[in-house]
Design a protein around this motif. Structure first.
Motif, short mmCIF file in Angstrom:
data_model
loop_
_atom_site.label_atom_id
_atom_site.label_comp_id
_atom_site.label_asym_id
_atom_site.label_seq_id
_atom_site.Cartn_x
_atom_site.Cartn_y
_atom_site.Cartn_z
N ASP A 130 3.23 7.00 6.89
CA ASP A 130 3.48 5.57 7.11
C ASP A 130 4.70 5.34 8.01
OD1 ASP A 130 2.76 2.94 6.90
OD2 ASP A 130 3.65 2.60 4.94
N HIS A 139 -1.92 8.78 6.28
CA HIS A 139 -1.50 7.37 6.39
C HIS A 139 -0.61 7.20 7.62
CE1 HIS A 139 -0.77 3.37 4.33
NE2 HIS A 139 -0.01 3.32 5.41
N VAL A 153 -4.40 3.60 9.70
CA VAL A 153 -4.79 2.54 8.76
C VAL A 153 -4.22 1.20 9.19
CG1 VAL A 153 -5.26 3.95 6.71
CG2 VAL A 153 -2.91 3.30 7.24
N HIS A 208 0.07 4.26 -1.13
CA HIS A 208 1.33 3.91 -1.80
C HIS A 208 1.16 4.00 -3.32
CE1 HIS A 208 2.02 2.87 2.30
NE2 HIS A 208 1.33 1.75 2.25
N HIS A 210 0.11 4.99 11.52
CA HIS A 210 -0.09 3.81 12.36
C HIS A 210 0.19 4.20 13.80
CE1 HIS A 210 -0.43 1.04 8.96
NE2 HIS A 210 0.51 1.76 8.37
ZN LIG Z 1 0.93 1.71 6.32
#
Ligand SMILES: [Zn+2]
Length: 495
Positions: free
Chosen positions: A375, A103, A135, A236, A105
């Motif tokens: 994330d 996950h 993602v 999540h 970015h």
């Molecule tokens: Zn995210």
């Protein structure tokens, strides 16, 4: 006279140390950061595979080009490696599959300021991350970055790009999935859609053979829908406990989901409201339908200990000013809601974590696939370092470090549908590997590129850290990557 004698003995000691280190590293030769070789031998290393088995070794791992050619017992004969041109000495070190960040970015800006891709990539490589699943980013730019990474033109992990589907109607959602496939999406990300629209998007994605990551928020759909419609991963967690409530969460009348302080505060009171029996059924259904879970425990950690999150030691040298600006409390930015964050909130969140972690553990025990993602770029979480922290949190959730490593390698490869090429140290697999100076099973913190402090002969020393990150057969000297990050940060701060 005495001063001269002292001086001479110091020079002698330095010379001796230099000779000694040369002798010790004499078997690492013919290797340069950023290069791929026709044949490279990683010798005398202890291997921790990504399949949940204990370490074995010492072994030699032979790489040809971008592929693992063979694995054999380390040679003992004195001149066994004489004919090898390119040798990495793994004596006293551990070899693992490259870590996969499921996950991620690839941000090109933070707080309306540009962020160089090189900064994020080198943080990831320094932390041993050889693959990321993006993602959500600037897709056109990321498609181009993915190509450059594939062709070895940039120092970066492998990139898998899951593009977000949109649509206010089922038909629009179908069209958007088709469009994302045409634009080059490796998969689809869905977020914040009503049930019939999610269903349509998933039908279309399944038809096209695209994998789907669902950031399941507090919305109409929950884990029951993910199981019914066939998503690949739950990102999540919200939709899991939501599915185990009877009715809705006990929100106060003034709660507004669009206010992020409301949203994150009351998320901390969600797990305690679940019915344990119903939760068990939800987890069973997810396992039965093959939905994997990428809990990203790390990205909420500020909620249970804000001061910890705000004062992570690597911020001093490696926090880019654009990211630092983004982290400051600001209602305009997603995840920057920490105004008036209270002791009470932290206590609720600590309990939230306990129930959540137990659920992840139960899910795995039932046979569910748990993945590891960070994330980062939000909520005080720095790229790369956060993935290592995520590993620590998986251990806190009750997993053995061997299994934690598997989550980040073998399991993540499976989530990507790449289990026959990535996530393992095995003949014929892609040469994505990391060499760690110390044993991560003893302490996962040795994976932090800044290492750990220890006491040796009464003196404090720094040890550990990933030494070499090998992606697609290209070897990167991890400490050099980290030095580059430091320079990028210094330059940006001067501006
Ligand atoms: Zn995210």
């Amino acid at each position: 006279m005495r001063a001269l004698k002292n001086c001479l003995s110091i020079i002698f000691i330095i010379l001796f140390c230099l000779l000694l280190t040369q002798a010790l590293s004499s078997e690492t030769r013919g290797v340069e950061s950023g290069q791929r070789y026709d044949r490279l031998v990683i010798r005398n290393v202890v291997v921790i595979d990504g399949k949940g088995t204990p370490p074995r070794g010492p072994l030699d791992v032979v790489i040809e080009g971008n592929t693992i050619h063979s694995i054999r017992r380390a040679r003992r004969a004195e001149n066994a490696y004489q004919k090898e041109e390119h040798v990495l000495d793994g004596t006293g070190m551990h070899l693992l599959p490259g870590l996969i960040n499921i996950h991620a970015h690839i941000h090109d800006s933070r707080a309306d300021q540009p962020l160089p891709f090189e900064y994020i990539y080198k943080l990831w490589l320094a932390c041993g991350i050889t693959t990321v699943r993006d993602v959500g980013s600037n897709y056109d730019k990321t498609v181009e970055e993915r190509r450059k990474s594939q062709e070895g033109l940039i120092a970066a992990p492998r990139i898998f790009l899951y593009m977000r589907a949109w649509g206010a109607t089922p038909e629009e959602a179908r069209l958007s999935v088709q469009e994302m496939e045409k634009r080059g999406g490796d998969g689809i990300k869905i977020f914040g859609m009503d049930r019939d629209i999610v269903k349509a998007a998933l039908e279309e994605a399944n038809k096209l053979g695209l994998r789907v990551a669902h950031h399941v928020g507090v919305e109409e759909t929950d884990a029951w829908d993910d199981a019914a419609f066939g998503v690949t991963t739950i990102e999540h967690w919200y939709g899991v406990p939501d599915a185990a409530l009877h009715g809705s969460q006990n929100f106060p009348s003034w709660y507004n989901y669009s206010s992020e302080d409301d949203r994150f505060r009351y998320a901390g009171r969600l797990w305690r409201e679940t019915d344990p029996k119903k939760l068990k059924k939800v987890l069973e259904r997810l396992v039965e339908k093959g939905v994997a879970w990428c809990p990203t425990l790390v990205i909420y950690e500020a909620n249970r200990d804000l001061l910890r999150a705000m004062n992570q030691p690597w911020f001093k040298d490696y926090l880019h000013p654009a990211v630092a600006e983004y982290f400051k409390p600001n209602p305009a930015y997603h995840g920057s809601y920490q105004w008036n964050w209270s002791t009470t909130d932290e206590i609720f969140w600590r309990e939230n974590y306990k129930i959540w972690m137990a659920a992840v553990q139960d899910f795995s025990r039932m046979g569910g696939v748990v993945g590891v993602g960070e994330d980062a770029g939000y909520i005080y979480m720095l790229y790369g370092f956060s993935l290592i922290r995520e590993l620590e949190l998986h251990q806190e959730a009750g997993f053995h470090p061997i299994d934690v490593i598997q989550h980040a390698t073998g399991n993540n490869a499976r989530i990507l549908g790449m289990e026959n090429k990535l996530g393992r140290i095995r003949k014929g697999y892609l040469a994505d590997l990391i060499i760690v100076d110390e044993n991560p099973l003893e302490n996962l913190k040795v994976l932090y590129p800044t290492g750990v402090t220890d006491l040796k002969d009464g003196k404090l020393i720094t040890k550990g850290g990933v030494k070499w990150t090998i992606k697609d057969g290209i070897i990167y000297h991890a400490p050099t990557m980290l030095e580059d990050v430091k320079r990028i940060v210094q330059k940006a701060r001067e501006k």
